[in-house]
Motif scaffolding. Structure first.
Motif, PDB file in Angstrom:
ATOM      1  N   ARG A   1      10.583  33.508  34.231  1.00  6.85           N
ATOM      2  CA  ARG A   1       9.848  32.510  35.022  1.00  6.85           C
ATOM      3  C   ARG A   1       8.922  33.237  35.990  1.00  6.85           C
ATOM      4  O   ARG A   1       9.327  34.150  36.692  1.00  6.85           O
TER       5      ARG A   1
ATOM      6  N   GLN B   1      14.129  31.736  29.830  1.00  2.00           N
ATOM      7  CA  GLN B   1      13.517  30.790  30.764  1.00  2.00           C
ATOM      8  C   GLN B   1      13.821  31.157  32.206  1.00  2.00           C
ATOM      9  O   GLN B   1      12.997  30.927  33.084  1.00  2.00           O
ATOM     10  N   SER B   2      14.960  31.747  32.445  1.00  2.00           N
ATOM     11  CA  SER B   2      15.318  32.159  33.795  1.00  2.00           C
ATOM     12  C   SER B   2      14.697  33.512  34.161  1.00  2.00           C
ATOM     13  O   SER B   2      14.069  33.651  35.211  1.00  2.00           O
TER      14      SER B   2
ATOM     15  N   LEU C   1       7.461  29.314  28.022  1.00  2.20           N
ATOM     16  CA  LEU C   1       8.904  29.233  28.258  1.00  2.20           C
ATOM     17  C   LEU C   1       9.449  27.850  27.931  1.00  2.20           C
ATOM     18  O   LEU C   1      10.515  27.724  27.328  1.00  2.20           O
ATOM     19  N   ASP C   2       8.708  26.815  28.315  1.00  2.00           N
ATOM     20  CA  ASP C   2       9.142  25.445  28.022  1.00  2.00           C
ATOM     21  C   ASP C   2       9.139  25.165  26.521  1.00  2.00           C
ATOM     22  O   ASP C   2       9.882  24.314  26.047  1.00  2.00           O
TER      23      ASP C   2
ATOM     24  N   GLN D   1       4.589  29.235  31.966  1.00  3.93           N
ATOM     25  CA  GLN D   1       5.644  28.226  31.919  1.00  3.93           C
ATOM     26  C   GLN D   1       5.564  27.407  30.633  1.00  3.93           C
ATOM     27  O   GLN D   1       6.594  27.015  30.085  1.00  3.93           O
TER      28      GLN D   1
END
Length: 80
Positions: free
Chosen positions: A27, A23-24, A35-36, A32
């Protein structure tokens, strides 16, 4: 920092680090929504399979907490 062989008991912590790092690091490079949607529970299950099997894995520890997982590369797949 201590490096030791990771075991099944480390799966939840490794999964947490795995998802947070994706997620980092990704990004702005990956959507997104994707990733979420990364699921720590699914990653934990995958790491339990890996760590319970024949594939070697090592965990880098700081203060008794998993900081990162070293090896196996590209071995984790979502359950089908």
């Amino acid at each position: 920092m201590q490096i030791r062989r990771a075991d099944v008991g480390d799966a939840a912590a490794i999964a947490h680090v795995h998802v947070q790092s994706w997620q980092s690091a990704y990004r702005g490079l990956i959507t997104q929504d994707y990733l979420d949607g990364l699921d720590v529970g699914l990653r934990r299950q995958g790491w339990e399979r890996i760590l319970g099997g024949a594939l070697p894995a090592r965990a880098a520890m700081t203060g008794g907490s998993v900081e990162r997982c070293l090896e196996p590369h590209r071995a984790l797949r979502e359950p089908s």
